[in-house]
Design an enzyme around this catalytic site. Structure first.
Site, mmCIF file in Angstrom:
data_model
loop_
_atom_site.group_PDB
_atom_site.id
_atom_site.type_symbol
_atom_site.label_atom_id
_atom_site.label_comp_id
_atom_site.label_asym_id
_atom_site.label_seq_id
_atom_site.Cartn_x
_atom_site.Cartn_y
_atom_site.Cartn_z
ATOM 1 N N SER A 57 0.845 -1.194 0.000
ATOM 2 C CA SER A 57 0.000 0.000 0.000
ATOM 3 C C SER A 57 0.880 1.243 0.000
ATOM 4 C CB SER A 57 -0.906 0.007 1.240
ATOM 5 O OG SER A 57 -1.554 1.255 1.333
ATOM 6 N N HIS A 106 -1.179 -1.224 -4.110
ATOM 7 C CA HIS A 106 -2.501 -0.892 -3.565
ATOM 8 C C HIS A 106 -2.534 0.624 -3.354
ATOM 9 C CE1 HIS A 106 -6.143 -1.728 -1.120
ATOM 10 N NE2 HIS A 106 -5.684 -0.825 -0.257
ATOM 11 N N ASP A 120 -4.713 3.730 -1.984
ATOM 12 C CA ASP A 120 -5.813 4.126 -1.097
ATOM 13 C C ASP A 120 -6.295 5.539 -1.369
ATOM 14 O OD1 ASP A 120 -6.139 1.866 0.720
ATOM 15 O OD2 ASP A 120 -4.103 2.330 1.397
ATOM 16 N N MET A 165 -8.859 8.455 -0.374
ATOM 17 C CA MET A 165 -9.725 8.874 0.742
ATOM 18 C C MET A 165 -10.219 10.288 0.492
ATOM 19 S SD MET A 165 -7.352 7.613 3.871
ATOM 20 C CE MET A 165 -6.558 5.991 3.868
ATOM 21 N N HIS A 222 -8.304 1.243 -4.056
ATOM 22 C CA HIS A 222 -9.263 1.074 -2.953
ATOM 23 C C HIS A 222 -9.911 2.425 -2.687
ATOM 24 C CE1 HIS A 222 -9.667 0.186 1.677
ATOM 25 N NE2 HIS A 222 -10.848 0.299 1.094
ATOM 26 N N MET A 266 -12.057 4.780 -0.750
ATOM 27 C CA MET A 266 -12.743 5.088 0.513
ATOM 28 C C MET A 266 -13.387 6.450 0.341
ATOM 29 S SD MET A 266 -9.779 3.600 2.993
ATOM 30 C CE MET A 266 -8.583 3.599 1.658
ATOM 31 N N MET A 268 -12.030 -5.572 5.409
ATOM 32 C CA MET A 268 -11.127 -4.678 6.140
ATOM 33 C C MET A 268 -10.803 -5.269 7.503
ATOM 34 S SD MET A 268 -10.382 -2.089 4.218
ATOM 35 C CE MET A 268 -9.498 -1.118 5.455
ATOM 36 N N ASP A 288 -6.932 -6.091 4.388
ATOM 37 C CA ASP A 288 -6.257 -4.800 4.346
ATOM 38 C C ASP A 288 -6.231 -4.223 5.753
ATOM 39 O OD1 ASP A 288 -5.229 -2.345 3.661
ATOM 40 O OD2 ASP A 288 -6.969 -1.694 2.498
HETATM 41 C C1 DX5 Z 1 -6.359 1.835 5.531
HETATM 42 C C2 DX5 Z 1 -5.884 1.477 4.162
HETATM 43 C C3 DX5 Z 1 -4.783 0.479 4.108
HETATM 44 C C4 DX5 Z 1 -3.490 0.904 4.772
HETATM 45 C C5 DX5 Z 1 -2.924 -0.335 5.417
HETATM 46 O O1 DX5 Z 1 -7.517 2.576 5.417
HETATM 47 O O2 DX5 Z 1 -6.970 0.944 3.418
HETATM 48 O O3 DX5 Z 1 -4.525 0.055 2.761
HETATM 49 O O4 DX5 Z 1 -2.540 1.429 3.886
HETATM 50 O O5 DX5 Z 1 -1.825 0.023 6.161
HETATM 51 P P1 DX5 Z 1 -1.117 -0.968 7.194
HETATM 52 O O6 DX5 Z 1 -0.659 -2.160 6.423
HETATM 53 O O7 DX5 Z 1 -0.006 -0.129 7.727
HETATM 54 O O8 DX5 Z 1 -2.137 -1.349 8.242
HETATM 55 ZN ZN ZN Z 2 -6.561 0.032 1.470
#
Ligand code: DX5
Ligand code: ZN
Length: 218
Positions: free
Chosen positions: A7, A30, A32, A34, A63, A65, A134, A172
């Protein structure tokens, strides 16, 4: 076969190109996204995905969010996404969003937050490429893995065995050597890891070691 998806939320953004190279043995990234509304954090979006697409041939796993994934899916596909996973708890129509993503030739996934039961996503197991369970509250890297989510993975894997054997079940949040094994045991086959990979001196080695976990099952 399991896959590891680093990620990039945990990468050093000043050196993103180098960071992408440091984890290229995973063959995937990956990403993310947001929006500060669906989750209480804001990360990055189209320009960063486009730049990443130019820098690598890796599989780009996005991903979302965000509250309105249907409104933005096309732009993420245009920016280079190979797979888009959005949240069941978002405000977009789930079936329409899956259809829109798949209609553009992109792989589609649905994510569920820790408080959402497996049953809520079961009606879609047949139609999607991936379910993301999650294992932390979405929004931040570096949180602790919730092993209580494993029952959901077991349920979804047994349903998928019957109606969609190719389904990827992704976890994740909080993945390390120990929790990766727990997740694989429960039936997950795609593991996202952020801080555990990028915080290391040699992230490629961590990825190789995570991939080796799979062979222990053969
Ligand atoms: C959290 C993200 C994850 C995050 C995971 O909302 O969706 O992808 O990067 O990070 P770690 O592996 O550090 O928990
Ligand atoms: Zn994620």
């Amino acid at each position: 076969m399991i896959r590891i998806m680093p990620s990039i939320l945990s990468a050093d953004f000043c050196r993103l190109g180098e960071e992408i190279k440091r984890v290229e043995n995973a063959g995937a990234l990956h990403f993310d996204v947001m929006d500060g509304h669906f989750v209480p954090n804001i990360s990055f979006g189209f320009p960063v995905l486009k730049a990443t697409r130019k820098a690598t041939d890796a599989f780009l796993d996005v991903h979302l969010m965000i509250s309105h994934p249907l409104d933005y899916a096309k732009r993420f596909v245009d920016a280079g996404a190979d797979q888009i996973t959005f949240h069941l708890e978002s405000e977009s129509n789930v079936g329409a969003t899956v259809a829109q993503i798949k209609g553009m030739g992109c792989r589609a996934g649905i994510a569920i937050k820790p408080s959402t039961p497996a049953a809520a996503v079961m009606p879609y197991v047949q139609d999607v490429d991936q379910i993301l369970v999650m294992t932390v509250e979405p929004g931040f890297g570096g949180q602790t893995f919730m092993s209580s989510m494993m029952d959901k993975i077991r349920l979804l894997r047994s349903l998928a065995d019957q109606i969609n054997p190719n389904l990827d079940i992704q976890v994740d949040g909080g993945i390390n050597y120990v929790t990766a094994r727990v997740a694989i045991d429960a039936g997950a086959n795609v593991l996202v890891a952020g801080s555990f990979i990028f915080d290391q001196e040699n992230p490629a080695e961590v990825i190789d070691r995570l991939l080796l976990l799979d062979q222990e099952y053969r």
